[in-house]
Design a protein around this motif. Structure first.
Motif, mmCIF file in Angstrom:
data_model
loop_
_atom_site.group_PDB
_atom_site.id
_atom_site.type_symbol
_atom_site.label_atom_id
_atom_site.label_comp_id
_atom_site.label_asym_id
_atom_site.label_seq_id
_atom_site.Cartn_x
_atom_site.Cartn_y
_atom_site.Cartn_z
ATOM 1 N N VAL A 144 0.851 -1.189 0.000
ATOM 2 C CA VAL A 144 0.000 0.000 0.000
ATOM 3 C C VAL A 144 0.886 1.239 0.000
ATOM 4 C CG1 VAL A 144 -1.750 1.329 1.229
ATOM 5 C CG2 VAL A 144 -1.899 -1.170 1.172
ATOM 6 N N SER A 145 0.640 2.116 -0.949
ATOM 7 C CA SER A 145 1.359 3.387 -1.049
ATOM 8 C C SER A 145 0.505 4.509 -0.482
ATOM 9 C CB SER A 145 1.697 3.678 -2.521
ATOM 10 O OG SER A 145 2.220 4.979 -2.678
ATOM 11 N N LEU A 146 1.097 5.318 0.386
ATOM 12 C CA LEU A 146 0.439 6.496 0.960
ATOM 13 C C LEU A 146 0.991 7.726 0.243
ATOM 14 C CD1 LEU A 146 0.972 5.212 4.542
ATOM 15 C CD2 LEU A 146 -1.307 5.771 3.663
ATOM 16 N N ASP A 147 0.174 8.336 -0.597
ATOM 17 C CA ASP A 147 0.677 9.413 -1.449
ATOM 18 C C ASP A 147 -0.380 10.499 -1.592
ATOM 19 O OD1 ASP A 147 1.954 10.983 -3.311
ATOM 20 O OD2 ASP A 147 2.326 9.369 -4.745
ATOM 21 N N ARG A 148 -0.095 11.677 -1.010
ATOM 22 C CA ARG A 148 -1.034 12.810 -1.016
ATOM 23 C C ARG A 148 -2.317 12.432 -0.297
ATOM 24 N NH1 ARG A 148 -1.561 13.749 -7.026
ATOM 25 N NH2 ARG A 148 -3.469 14.778 -6.327
ATOM 26 N N VAL A 149 -2.195 12.250 1.004
ATOM 27 C CA VAL A 149 -3.316 11.729 1.797
ATOM 28 C C VAL A 149 -3.948 12.769 2.715
ATOM 29 C CG1 VAL A 149 -2.384 9.388 1.743
ATOM 30 C CG2 VAL A 149 -1.770 10.898 3.635
ATOM 31 N N GLY A 150 -3.577 14.052 2.574
ATOM 32 C CA GLY A 150 -4.024 15.037 3.544
ATOM 33 C C GLY A 150 -4.990 16.105 3.066
ATOM 34 N N ARG A 151 -5.463 16.024 1.831
ATOM 35 C CA ARG A 151 -6.428 17.014 1.362
ATOM 36 C C ARG A 151 -7.836 16.607 1.761
ATOM 37 N NH1 ARG A 151 -5.910 21.850 0.798
ATOM 38 N NH2 ARG A 151 -7.361 22.081 -0.960
ATOM 39 N N ALA A 152 -8.567 17.555 2.334
ATOM 40 C CA ALA A 152 -9.920 17.275 2.804
ATOM 41 C C ALA A 152 -10.816 16.839 1.649
ATOM 42 C CB ALA A 152 -10.498 18.519 3.469
ATOM 43 N N THR A 153 -11.539 15.769 1.866
ATOM 44 C CA THR A 153 -12.465 15.245 0.878
ATOM 45 C C THR A 153 -13.470 14.350 1.593
ATOM 46 O OG1 THR A 153 -12.638 14.028 -1.217
ATOM 47 C CG2 THR A 153 -11.011 13.245 0.354
ATOM 48 N N ALA A 154 -14.631 14.178 0.995
ATOM 49 C CA ALA A 154 -15.690 13.420 1.656
ATOM 50 C C ALA A 154 -15.364 11.946 1.778
ATOM 51 C CB ALA A 154 -17.004 13.602 0.903
ATOM 52 N N ALA A 155 -14.596 11.418 0.826
ATOM 53 C CA ALA A 155 -14.290 9.989 0.811
ATOM 54 C C ALA A 155 -12.814 9.783 0.516
ATOM 55 C CB ALA A 155 -15.138 9.276 -0.230
ATOM 56 N N VAL A 156 -12.170 8.927 1.268
ATOM 57 C CA VAL A 156 -10.740 8.656 1.083
ATOM 58 C C VAL A 156 -10.543 7.893 -0.226
ATOM 59 C CG1 VAL A 156 -8.726 7.444 2.007
ATOM 60 C CG2 VAL A 156 -10.334 8.582 3.569
ATOM 61 N N PRO A 157 -9.693 8.401 -1.145
ATOM 62 C CA PRO A 157 -9.442 7.665 -2.378
ATOM 63 C C PRO A 157 -8.644 6.388 -2.105
ATOM 64 C CG PRO A 157 -8.807 9.983 -2.584
ATOM 65 C CD PRO A 157 -9.008 9.709 -1.129
ATOM 66 N N VAL A 158 -9.128 5.281 -2.610
ATOM 67 C CA VAL A 158 -8.434 3.989 -2.510
ATOM 68 C C VAL A 158 -8.311 3.465 -3.938
ATOM 69 C CG1 VAL A 158 -8.448 1.669 -1.530
ATOM 70 C CG2 VAL A 158 -9.422 3.574 -0.225
ATOM 71 N N CYS A 159 -7.109 3.559 -4.483
ATOM 72 C CA CYS A 159 -6.896 3.325 -5.905
ATOM 73 C C CYS A 159 -6.095 2.059 -6.172
ATOM 74 C CB CYS A 159 -6.137 4.494 -6.522
ATOM 75 S SG CYS A 159 -6.779 6.133 -6.132
ATOM 76 N N HIS A 160 -6.335 1.458 -7.324
ATOM 77 C CA HIS A 160 -5.418 0.457 -7.852
ATOM 78 C C HIS A 160 -4.783 1.035 -9.111
ATOM 79 C CE1 HIS A 160 -8.002 -0.853 -11.244
ATOM 80 N NE2 HIS A 160 -9.010 -0.615 -10.409
ATOM 81 N N GLY A 161 -3.727 0.381 -9.581
ATOM 82 C CA GLY A 161 -2.970 0.941 -10.691
ATOM 83 C C GLY A 161 -3.413 0.503 -12.063
ATOM 84 N N GLY A 162 -4.413 -0.368 -12.145
ATOM 85 C CA GLY A 162 -4.910 -0.783 -13.441
ATOM 86 C C GLY A 162 -4.038 -1.768 -14.179
ATOM 87 N N ARG A 163 -3.005 -2.298 -13.509
ATOM 88 C CA ARG A 163 -2.088 -3.221 -14.181
ATOM 89 C C ARG A 163 -1.994 -4.572 -13.474
ATOM 90 N NH1 ARG A 163 0.372 1.874 -14.969
ATOM 91 N NH2 ARG A 163 0.925 2.264 -17.151
ATOM 92 N N GLY A 164 -2.864 -4.789 -12.516
ATOM 93 C CA GLY A 164 -2.785 -6.041 -11.764
ATOM 94 C C GLY A 164 -4.075 -6.271 -11.005
ATOM 95 N N SER A 165 -3.970 -7.032 -9.958
ATOM 96 C CA SER A 165 -5.138 -7.377 -9.148
ATOM 97 C C SER A 165 -5.703 -6.140 -8.454
ATOM 98 C CB SER A 165 -4.732 -8.415 -8.094
ATOM 99 O OG SER A 165 -5.767 -8.607 -7.164
ATOM 100 N N THR A 166 -7.022 -6.087 -8.360
ATOM 101 C CA THR A 166 -7.697 -5.023 -7.615
ATOM 102 C C THR A 166 -7.999 -5.443 -6.178
ATOM 103 O OG1 THR A 166 -9.889 -5.787 -8.321
ATOM 104 C CG2 THR A 166 -8.771 -4.187 -9.741
ATOM 105 N N ALA A 167 -7.514 -6.628 -5.778
ATOM 106 C CA ALA A 167 -7.924 -7.217 -4.497
ATOM 107 C C ALA A 167 -7.534 -6.356 -3.303
ATOM 108 C CB ALA A 167 -7.328 -8.615 -4.352
ATOM 109 N N VAL A 168 -6.347 -5.752 -3.314
ATOM 110 C CA VAL A 168 -5.912 -4.981 -2.151
ATOM 111 C C VAL A 168 -6.810 -3.758 -1.965
ATOM 112 C CG1 VAL A 168 -4.021 -3.707 -1.072
ATOM 113 C CG2 VAL A 168 -3.544 -5.789 -2.366
ATOM 114 N N ALA A 169 -7.080 -3.041 -3.048
ATOM 115 C CA ALA A 169 -7.969 -1.879 -2.956
ATOM 116 C C ALA A 169 -9.349 -2.293 -2.467
ATOM 117 C CB ALA A 169 -8.060 -1.187 -4.311
#
Length: 240
Positions: A144-169
């Motif tokens: 899990v990469s933590l990258d730009r995690v401090g901007r206020a938003t209603a929902a925390v973005p949880v992304c996958h990279g589109g090149r492998g499994s989406t299971a972790v996200a």
């Protein structure tokens, strides 16, 4: 490696060491290039790697990472001191309440791009992933990469990279007690792991006006959002 990056690496290594982690620096060669309009020379940076006592890289574990660098013109509060701050706090919490799987923490160097295309960014994480032996690569159950995690938003973005499994996200979102949203993001250290077959995800990536500018200072970071982002990772770790 700039003097500022060396100081940052020393600070993070000191934080990990004070918590009882075994800390080492992995040297990473970086080519010359242009980073967001600024010419940068070739050189060497470091990944700061922290392992809990008794850690064995050949046995099942997860990797939490955050890139320690920023672009030349930016102080880098949101991109990416925010991710590093959450990484260090998770390191502290894990020493008090270890997860079921051991967790290796990595502050990656040279994530920011020096040219166009995937070969010109995420140098630290690509170097790390490329040097894993077969057994070590198989032992990484998730990254899990933590990258730009401090901007206020209603929902925390949880992304996958589109090149492998989406299971972790998907598992991060399923375990979360905070509101999250799914996304695809191909621009952080998680992609380096996806490319070698390791399931990975990214937390964060909310757009903001100060991105890669001299205005990327602490005022752009919302402490409540840091807590929400960290909590998404923490609840997932507790669910393993």
């Amino acid at each position: 490696m700039s003097a500022a990056y060396r100081r940052a690496a020393d600070i993070v290594a000191g934080e990990f060491g004070a918590l009882g982690y075994a800390v080492r620096r992995q040297r990473v060669p970086v080519p010359a290039g242009v980073s967001w309009g600024v010419a940068v020379p070739a050189g060497t940076t470091v990944n700061v790697i922290a392992d809990p006592p008794g850690f064995d890289a050949g046995r099942p574990h997860v990797v939490l990472g955050a890139h320690l660098d920023t672009v030349p013109q930016a102080p880098g509060a949101e991109d990416n001191a925010s991710g590093v701050a959450v990484l260090v706090e998770l390191a502290r919490m894990l020493r008090e309440q270890p997860a079921a799987l051991p967790v290796r923490l990595v502050a990656f160097g040279a994530e920011e791009s020096r040219g166009s295309g995937w070969r010109w960014y995420a140098f630290g994480s690509r170097h790390y992933a490329a040097r894993l032996g077969t057994s070590q690569r198989k032992a990484v159950r998730a990254m899990v990469s933590l990258d730009r995690v401090g901007r206020a938003t209603a929902a925390v973005p949880v992304c996958h990279g589109g090149r492998g499994s989406t299971a972790v996200a998907e598992k991060l979102r399923a375990a979360a007690t905070d509101r999250t949203r799914a996304c695809v993001n191909r621009a952080s250290d998680h992609v380096s792991f996806e490319r070698v077959g390791i399931p990975a995800a990214r937390i964060g990536s909310v757009p903001y006006d100060a991105y890669h500018s001299s205005a990327d200072r602490p005022a752009v970071v919302d402490p409540s959002q840091l807590r929400r982002s960290g909590n998404v990772v923490w609840t997932w770790l507790r669910s393993l």
